[in-house]
Enzyme design. Structure first.
Site, mmCIF file in Angstrom:
data_model
loop_
_atom_site.group_PDB
_atom_site.id
_atom_site.type_symbol
_atom_site.label_atom_id
_atom_site.label_comp_id
_atom_site.label_asym_id
_atom_site.label_seq_id
_atom_site.Cartn_x
_atom_site.Cartn_y
_atom_site.Cartn_z
ATOM 1 N N GLU A 1 0.835 -1.206 0.000
ATOM 2 C CA GLU A 1 0.000 0.000 0.000
ATOM 3 C C GLU A 1 0.871 1.259 0.000
ATOM 4 O O GLU A 1 0.556 2.245 -0.658
ATOM 5 C CB GLU A 1 -0.935 -0.011 1.218
ATOM 6 C CG GLU A 1 -2.027 -1.069 1.146
ATOM 7 C CD GLU A 1 -3.083 -0.767 0.070
ATOM 8 O OE1 GLU A 1 -3.120 0.373 -0.443
ATOM 9 O OE2 GLU A 1 -3.853 -1.693 -0.260
ATOM 10 N N GLU B 1 0.610 3.918 -3.084
ATOM 11 C CA GLU B 1 0.013 5.233 -2.812
ATOM 12 C C GLU B 1 1.035 6.360 -2.739
ATOM 13 O O GLU B 1 0.679 7.520 -2.922
ATOM 14 C CB GLU B 1 -0.800 5.181 -1.514
ATOM 15 C CG GLU B 1 -2.002 4.247 -1.624
ATOM 16 C CD GLU B 1 -2.915 4.263 -0.416
ATOM 17 O OE1 GLU B 1 -2.556 4.893 0.603
ATOM 18 O OE2 GLU B 1 -3.981 3.632 -0.494
ATOM 19 N N ASP C 1 -16.143 3.330 10.859
ATOM 20 C CA ASP C 1 -16.661 4.486 10.129
ATOM 21 C C ASP C 1 -16.422 4.426 8.623
ATOM 22 O O ASP C 1 -16.501 5.436 7.937
ATOM 23 C CB ASP C 1 -16.094 5.788 10.724
ATOM 24 C CG ASP C 1 -14.563 5.812 10.746
ATOM 25 O OD1 ASP C 1 -13.936 4.788 10.371
ATOM 26 O OD2 ASP C 1 -14.000 6.839 11.144
ATOM 27 N N GLU D 1 -2.642 12.758 -3.748
ATOM 28 C CA GLU D 1 -1.562 13.606 -3.268
ATOM 29 C C GLU D 1 -0.878 12.876 -2.120
ATOM 30 O O GLU D 1 -1.533 12.180 -1.353
ATOM 31 C CB GLU D 1 -2.172 14.933 -2.760
ATOM 32 C CG GLU D 1 -1.220 16.098 -2.701
ATOM 33 C CD GLU D 1 -1.941 17.376 -2.240
ATOM 34 O OE1 GLU D 1 -3.165 17.484 -2.439
ATOM 35 O OE2 GLU D 1 -1.270 18.242 -1.666
#
Ligand SMILES: [Zn+2]
Length: 169
Positions: free
Chosen positions: A85, A89, A107, A135
């Protein structure tokens, strides 16, 4: 949690039965919908007082910030998930230094999750946001992004701040 109406194995309409101490959707073929949280890994890189955050390119929580993180693949070790990851990213490769913390997350509308956050050190690569990050940016530990997408990431940040404060004493 989304409840199945039809069995994903044999297409029959589901009923319910007692399994593991509660009533759950179930099928005559033996299928039971258990509904467990999904494991995810996150990475916390602290370098010269700054933490690396990524901005979400997709919903849910598009435009908000998170630690580089994502869901674990079936055949994947949770540590490989963390490194993958991070690479996807942020473009960076990291060495995992240890566990920052483990957090239950309620959540994310897609899944309840179990988030394992690792402390890590950058080992290479070039900072380029990719995959579902628009970003990637370093923020001072004391001045994190204002809009953090997930409560579990806010908890991880608080744990990191406490860890660093403890080291300074
Ligand atoms: Zn079935």
């Amino acid at each position: 949690m989304k409840i199945y109406r039809y069995c994903p194995l044999c297409k029959a309409e589901l009923t319910t039965r007692q399994a593991g101490g509660r009533e759950r959707p179930a099928c005559a073929c033996g299928y039971v919908q258990w509904g467990n949280p999904v494991p995810a890994a996150g990475v916390c890189v602290l370098d010269e007082g700054k933490v690396l955050w990524v901005r979400r390119a997709e919903n849910p929580k598009k435009g908000l910030w998170s630690l580089p993180s994502g869901f674990q693949e079936w055949e994947e070790d949770i540590r490989d998930c963390a490194r993958r990851e991070m690479r996807e990213e942020t473009g960076l490769t990291v060495k995992l230094d240890g566990l920052l913390g483990v957090y239950s997350a309620f959540d994310d509308p897609r899944n309840n999750a179990l988030l394992v956050v690792f402390l890590a050190t950058e080992t290479g690569g070039e900072l380029v946001a990719g995959d579902d990050a628009s970003e990637a940016r370093w923020f001072p530990l004391e001045a994190p992004p204002e809009e953090i997408a997930w409560e579990s990431h806010r908890q991880a940040l608080a744990d990191l701040a406490a860890l660093v404060a403890g080291r300074r004493q």
